[in-house]
Design an enzyme around this catalytic site. Structure first.
Site, PDB file in Angstrom:
ATOM      1  N   GLU A 267       0.821  -1.214   0.000  1.00  0.00           N
ATOM      2  CA  GLU A 267       0.000   0.000   0.000  1.00  0.00           C
ATOM      3  C   GLU A 267       0.855   1.264   0.000  1.00  0.00           C
ATOM      4  O   GLU A 267       0.601   2.214   0.744  1.00  0.00           O
ATOM      5  CB  GLU A 267      -0.964  -0.013   1.196  1.00  0.00           C
ATOM      6  CG  GLU A 267      -1.915  -1.202   1.156  1.00  0.00           C
ATOM      7  CD  GLU A 267      -2.978  -1.206   2.244  1.00  0.00           C
ATOM      8  OE1 GLU A 267      -2.732  -0.642   3.316  1.00  0.00           O
ATOM      9  OE2 GLU A 267      -4.052  -1.779   2.001  1.00  0.00           O
ATOM     10  N   ARG A 300       5.721  -7.941   7.716  1.00  0.00           N
ATOM     11  CA  ARG A 300       4.318  -8.234   7.378  1.00  0.00           C
ATOM     12  C   ARG A 300       4.181  -8.787   5.954  1.00  0.00           C
ATOM     13  O   ARG A 300       4.884  -8.359   5.036  1.00  0.00           O
ATOM     14  CB  ARG A 300       3.449  -6.978   7.558  1.00  0.00           C
ATOM     15  CG  ARG A 300       3.397  -6.559   9.021  1.00  0.00           C
ATOM     16  CD  ARG A 300       2.592  -5.309   9.224  1.00  0.00           C
ATOM     17  NE  ARG A 300       1.168  -5.519   9.347  1.00  0.00           N
ATOM     18  CZ  ARG A 300       0.250  -4.908   8.623  1.00  0.00           C
ATOM     19  NH1 ARG A 300       0.596  -4.077   7.645  1.00  0.00           N
ATOM     20  NH2 ARG A 300      -1.029  -5.104   8.834  1.00  0.00           N
ATOM     21  N   ASP A 346      -8.548  -8.936   4.045  1.00  0.00           N
ATOM     22  CA  ASP A 346      -8.251  -7.830   4.948  1.00  0.00           C
ATOM     23  C   ASP A 346      -9.277  -7.712   6.071  1.00  0.00           C
ATOM     24  O   ASP A 346     -10.093  -6.787   6.060  1.00  0.00           O
ATOM     25  CB  ASP A 346      -8.202  -6.523   4.139  1.00  0.00           C
ATOM     26  CG  ASP A 346      -7.515  -5.404   4.896  1.00  0.00           C
ATOM     27  OD1 ASP A 346      -7.008  -5.668   5.989  1.00  0.00           O
ATOM     28  OD2 ASP A 346      -7.495  -4.273   4.388  1.00  0.00           O
ATOM     29  N   GLU A 374     -12.294  -2.103  12.283  1.00  0.00           N
ATOM     30  CA  GLU A 374     -12.365  -1.382  11.010  1.00  0.00           C
ATOM     31  C   GLU A 374     -13.556  -1.830  10.156  1.00  0.00           C
ATOM     32  O   GLU A 374     -14.312  -1.003   9.650  1.00  0.00           O
ATOM     33  CB  GLU A 374     -11.059  -1.595  10.232  1.00  0.00           C
ATOM     34  CG  GLU A 374     -11.053  -0.953   8.862  1.00  0.00           C
ATOM     35  CD  GLU A 374      -9.719  -1.100   8.144  1.00  0.00           C
ATOM     36  OE1 GLU A 374      -8.784  -1.698   8.705  1.00  0.00           O
ATOM     37  OE2 GLU A 374      -9.623  -0.610   6.998  1.00  0.00           O
TER      38      GLU A 374
HETATM   39  C1  GCV Z   1      -2.253   0.383   8.468  1.00  0.00           C
HETATM   40  C2  GCV Z   1      -5.987  -2.038   5.665  1.00  0.00           C
HETATM   41  C3  GCV Z   1      -6.334  -0.755   6.375  1.00  0.00           C
HETATM   42  C4  GCV Z   1      -5.149   0.191   6.433  1.00  0.00           C
HETATM   43  C5  GCV Z   1      -3.981  -0.548   7.105  1.00  0.00           C
HETATM   44  C6  GCV Z   1      -3.680  -1.794   6.280  1.00  0.00           C
HETATM   45  C7  GCV Z   1      -2.574  -2.640   6.888  1.00  0.00           C
HETATM   46  O1  GCV Z   1      -5.791  -1.807   4.306  1.00  0.00           O
HETATM   47  O2  GCV Z   1      -7.428  -0.156   5.745  1.00  0.00           O
HETATM   48  O3  GCV Z   1      -5.520   1.313   7.173  1.00  0.00           O
HETATM   49  O4  GCV Z   1      -2.844   0.267   7.198  1.00  0.00           O
HETATM   50  O5  GCV Z   1      -4.829  -2.602   6.228  1.00  0.00           O
HETATM   51  O6  GCV Z   1      -2.886  -3.626   7.528  1.00  0.00           O
HETATM   52  O7  GCV Z   1      -1.420  -2.315   6.709  1.00  0.00           O
END
Ligand code: GCV
Length: 647
Positions: A267, A300, A346, A374
């Site tokens: 990301e 990760r 996710d 989330e």
């Molecule tokens: C910390 C998802 C969340 C992101 C998060 C990401 C991750 O995409 O929406 O906010 O980023 O996971 O686990 O790195």
């Protein structure tokens, strides 16, 4: 602490200890903590505590016999007293909290002799906290409990009393590691590694008193952004030397530092791909820097293409972690832990277990779950995740071995706590934090017993039946009124709260449901789809391959089926969608009604807070119901068998 909710450690739970005579034996900071805890309880309830005195007429003896790193303890009844013994100081601390949990039962003559030891050595919370408020993500990314416990006004909080109270709560449910900043490491936060390490050290000192090691999320690009270098190539000797130096400084400030957490090539975060290197190259560079001090790098596995063309059906985000990492099995250093999200997508309300878990026998692997809600109601909805995590941890994903055993590198949760007076925004979301700690200690524990434990400690017995009714099925209720049959998402883009069936359908994020007039779901079979199902070991590859054997709750994760497809339950997919959405709302309304009836047995402020949140939950659940049902009625044209109102 005044003004702060004691959560599951109200004074009252210390009464059985506080009214008795206790002897604490042993030395070291954790034994001091145990002594302080008992002293405080005695001051309140009139009991007595001695330190290192000769054996005498005590009711409780808490004794550590060594200084090893063992976290185990034994608890038994002998000669009219209860003895808790441990060979390591952390064991004694956990033994004390065990006695707290047992309450009066700890002093019964028939108390059985028991030895308790954690199944997993690492039980960790990752905070996605930013030091500087991020313009989009705020102080805490995906945080629903106010600001950060650690950071405010661009720096570490000066008053750490609240952090101390937090450390105490965490230790009492078995957590022994905390990462104090977001895995998305922005400019300010990058500097925690170097010139701002003192702020991390201040937090580490507080956590240390409760047996918790501190970890830091770092950016892979640190040699560039902090070191002024022109590369972060993990195979470049100068880069390695930079990390070695930086790490030496970290340990000079925090001798028991736990290690680094890294989100790389994920990301938009920088990573080894920029230099044509592998993730093993990247992780091993940091492992090498940490090795002399006994530190670990948590690397990760959340690596996927977040800029995909939604029209390209051959790219499947679910496949990505396995495709990237399995070829690297055996290449990671032994102090590198690959941290894998429990599902392949996710943190959705329903996902299969990630096929990566168990597929890398030569790699230490930690499993990551998300306590911060989330995608599960953002701490405005009651959604107790214990049953979901327990299903994951017990799932025999590889040769009959459950996830809880395959997670040799530990269990990690994204924390749901913040500076909210109730810690977790929704007071009942504390149950998730507590349950996580207890499951990390024993992944095969019965989650409903953990729930009972949390309720009894937090609320006493008067509200127990009502709270159990509200919490026990709340995850399944949430699943009913949101995305159906494992298909996931359907949330508002960006903040992820509330329904938007097509919110991510034409986006680059790889999160699609592919609904059209005839059917819905993602074909991930090997025969006709993306082949994701074939990433599983036997028997799951076969089970998931066919809609005939795929469990109903995951059908749309693995298959694209017509609306008239008949589930194992006997209902068609479309009727299932309608029914579950009506049921989900009814269940949320019922939970609200049960809570309203607890007004006399729950303190007024907490009762009012939860009552208000229930209004929002019911409103939102209805919104989900109406949007999802209307969407699929309009797509399919199939009326509800029961003739309910769907527009
Ligand atoms: C910390 C998802 C969340 C992101 C998060 C990401 C991750 O995409 O929406 O906010 O980023 O996971 O686990 O790195």
């Amino acid at each position: 602490m005044q003004g702060v909710d004691p959560a599951w450690l109200p004074d009252e739970v210390f009464r059985p200890i506080g009214t008795r005579r206790t002897l604490v034996r042993g030395s070291g900071p954790l034994v001091d903590t145990v002594h302080e805890e008992v002293t405080r309880a005695c001051a309140r309830f009139g009991g007595r505590v001695e330190r290192d005195a000769a054996p005498g007429p005590y009711d409780l003896v808490l004794e550590v016999t060594g200084t090893d790193g063992s976290e185990a303890f034994t608890c038994e009844r002998a000669d009219g007293r209860t003895n808790v013994t441990a060979t390591g100081p952390s064991g004694l601390l956990y033994g004390l909290f065990h006695v707290v949990r047992l309450g009066e039962d700890a002093f019964r003559e028939d108390l059985p002799r028991q030895t308790h030891a954690p199944a997993l050595a690492l039980r960790m919370l990752d905070h996605w906290d930013n030091v500087a408020v991020h313009p989009v993500m705020g102080q805490v990314e995906r945080g629903y409990a106010g600001g950060s416990l650690f950071w405010a006004d661009g720096r570490a909080r000066g008053d750490l009393d609240r952090v101390r109270a937090y450390a105490r709560l965490l230790a009492s449910c078995g957590i022994n590691a905390v990462a104090v900043n977001n895995v998305n490491v922005h400019e300010t936060e990058a500097r925690l590694l170097t010139d701002r390490i003192g702020e991390v050290a201040a937090l580490a000192e507080v956590f240390r008193a409760y047996g918790i090691r501190t970890h830091l999320s770092v950016t892979f690009a640190a040699p560039l952004v902090l070191g002024g270098m022109d590369t972060a190539d993990p195979l470049d000797a100068r880069v390695r030397a930079w990390w070695a130096r930086a790490t030496a400084e970290v340990y000079a400030a925090i001798p028991d530092f736990g290690g680094y957490v890294v989100k790389a090539d994920s990301e938009g975060q920088p990573g080894p791909f920029a230099y044509g290197r592998t993730h093993a190259d990247g992780a091993n560079m940091l492992a090498e820097a940490l090795r002399p001090y006994g530190g670990t790098v948590h690397w990760r596995a959340f690596v996927y293409d977040h800029r995909q063309d939604w029209r390209d059906r051959s790219t499947d985000r679910a496949r990505a972690a396995y495709d990237h990492f399995v070829p690297l099995d055996g290449e990671f250093a032994d102090n590198a832990v690959l941290q894998v999200k429990h599902g392949p997508m996710d943190f959705q309300v329903r996902e299969p277990v990630s096929p990566l878990i168990g597929a890398m026998p030569g790699t230490r692997l930690a499993v990551e779950v998300q306590a911060t809600q989330e995608y599960t109601g953002q701490q405005r909805h009651v959604c107790w995740l214990g049953p979901m995590w327990s299903e994951v941890l017990r799932f025999p994903v590889q040769e009959g071995l459950p996830v809880g055993e395959l997670a040799r590198g530990g269990l990690v949760a994204v924390s749901n706590a913040g500076d909210d007076p109730y810690w977790t925004g929704h007071p009942l979301a504390q149950a998730n934090l507590y349950t996580f700690g207890r499951l990390a200690w024993r992944p095969d524990a019965d989650p409903s017993q953990i729930l009972d434990e949390w309720i009894r400690l937090t609320f006493g017995t008067a509200a127990a039946a009502g709270l159990r009714a509200i919490l026990d099925g709340s995850w399944r209720t949430y699943e009913k009124y949101t995305a159906p049959l494992g298909v996931g998402f359907m949330v508002q883009p960006g903040h992820h709260y509330g329904p938007a069936v097509d919110g991510y359908e034409y986006s680059p994020w790889g999160t699609y449901h592919f609904a059209d007039r005839d059917g819905i779901g993602v074909d991930r079979s090997a025969a006709t789809g993306t082949g994701f199902a074939a990433q599983y070991a036997k028997p799951w590859a076969e089970v998931y391959e066919s809609p005939d054997t795929c469990p109903d709750e995951l059908l749309l994760f693995f298959h694209h089926v017509p609306y008239g497809h008949v589930l194992h339950s006997g209902r068609t997919v479309i009727q299932h969608i309608y029914d579950t959405h009506f049921e989900g709302v009814e269940e949320a309304e019922e939970a609200r009604r049960v809570w309203a009836g607890l007004g006399d047995v729950v303190d007024a402020e907490r009762h009012a807070r939860v009552a208000e949140l229930f209004e929002e939950q019911v409103r939102s659940a209805r919104e989900w119901r109406d949007q999802v049902n209307s969407y699929f009625f309009r797509k399919s044209g199939v009326p509800d068998e029961r003739g309910r109102r769907i527009c």
